[in-house]
Design an enzyme around this catalytic site. Sequence first.
Site, PDB file in Angstrom:
ATOM      1  N   ALA A 144      20.784  56.138  77.725  1.00  0.00           N
ATOM      2  CA  ALA A 144      19.402  56.373  77.294  1.00  0.00           C
ATOM      3  C   ALA A 144      19.333  57.574  76.341  1.00  0.00           C
ATOM      4  O   ALA A 144      20.098  58.530  76.511  1.00  0.00           O
ATOM      5  CB  ALA A 144      18.515  56.602  78.508  1.00  0.00           C
ATOM      6  N   CYS A 173      26.388  66.760  71.482  1.00  0.00           N
ATOM      7  CA  CYS A 173      25.595  67.274  70.361  1.00  0.00           C
ATOM      8  C   CYS A 173      25.526  68.792  70.462  1.00  0.00           C
ATOM      9  O   CYS A 173      24.490  69.396  70.189  1.00  0.00           O
ATOM     10  CB  CYS A 173      24.205  66.652  70.338  1.00  0.00           C
ATOM     11  SG  CYS A 173      23.271  66.855  71.876  1.00  0.00           S
TER      12      CYS A 173
END
Length: 501
Positions: free
Chosen positions: A306, A428
């Site tokens: 998700a 990230c």
Amino acid sequence: MFEDRRSIMSKITDQQDNISEINNIDSKYQKALQKFNKFPESKNARELAFTVLYQVYTLNAFSDIAINRTYNNSKLNEQEKSTATAFILGTINETFSLDNIIKKLSKTKINKLDPRVLVILRLGLWQIYFSNQAEHAIVSETVKLCKRFGVSSATSLVNAVLRNSLRKIHKENLNNIEANKYDKAGFTKELYEHFLYELGDENEVNKLAKFLKGSPELNVRIRFNSEDTKSNQVKQVTKLLNEEEISIIPAYFQEDSLHLNLNGKSLHQSEAWKSGEIKAQGESAMLPAIALNPQAHENIADICAAPGGKTIQISDLSKGKAYILASDIQEHRIDLLNSELKRLGIQNVKTRIADASNIEQWRNYENYFDKVLLDVPCSGLGLLQSKPELRLSWSQEGIKELIEIQQKILNVASYILKPGGLMLYSTCTLNTAENSNQVNNFIKDNPNHSLVSMRDNLAEILDNLINLDSSLEQQVDKGEITLWPQKVMSEGFYLALIKKL
């Protein structure tokens, strides 16, 4: 408490819970929640920005969550929302500089100010020093926020600080009151020194700081998932966007993506979006799926899936013919992914609710998948441009639990991967402890795994990447790469391609 509050805000946003019903919070926080519940509906961009900033500064909300929640309940048009977003991100980016001004000009100590007043001052001062709006209008409209949000008694203080700032601190002299290089960069001392350790060059740290204070660009990926040629699909998407007066800017290194200037329009109302021909996705965020190189008829797991952008990209890259299992620990996030899969007509993805760090929930999948994508939870330093609040509180000490979770997810990925299969580890963030150290420690403990070159898988865009950052030439052959925002002009990312022998 910090983590609890952010968890609460996330729950409120995704499930539309009533914020006042959250229990077991300290009294100071309860009072802040009560005040928030009484805020009036925003009538303009400043009020909208204030409402979001209050959530970020006082309720420790993530800015993107607070923005989505607040904007979804707002009747303001897209142009007003765009202006508010600039106010929000700009104010958070310059928090340390703004607080130095407040300390210099306010007769009340900054830690004694009502949280609403502090937010109002930060918002007003940011507009004075970092926007091109008329100064007299900034002062008068900012002062109005005091009455609007229940702190009329602070009107004189806010007016005095803003007017004194105009008289005593000119824009060109702003650097003179910034206490140190950390404040100028917009980083805490620990975060500045972290980036200096990672980059090894203070000039490069300052380039990074400057880039991260810029406005985040909206990037979309063109979904090349039909039998039509890529060039024809690009022409079709470009035509649709041009007809809606959405400006298109070439991407920096991804040939399958475009930067958009919506010009006050809504992306979700564009025909290209509604027809499923584009998906919002950063250029760097597109790399993990590309580096994994999904093929038709492969069994592929995306175990931290998700909100699903990479899952959908994997499906597109395999032309809808790979067998994909997408899992996430949160049910409501899987529900959102299922809705998007249905909207786009994607039928080769199966979803499940599962904890990627709990191997017991994966016993039925031992040595099952040809490829595994693990885009693990991380500290998010590569996203500081779009989530600037992370710069206010990041610490190496605060991510120890994350590192343990990442280790467990690596072990689960290895467990479900076939011998000879590939797994792509990505974050990230820009932190060796979560990136290279994490991967190399895993390989040291699991000698039947090794890093493998990404050169072939990234062949179509590698020249573009190397033109932006020449160090990627050597990194890609070693099997792990770090994308620094100020070099690739996109979000920061780390990727490692690992083969199970």
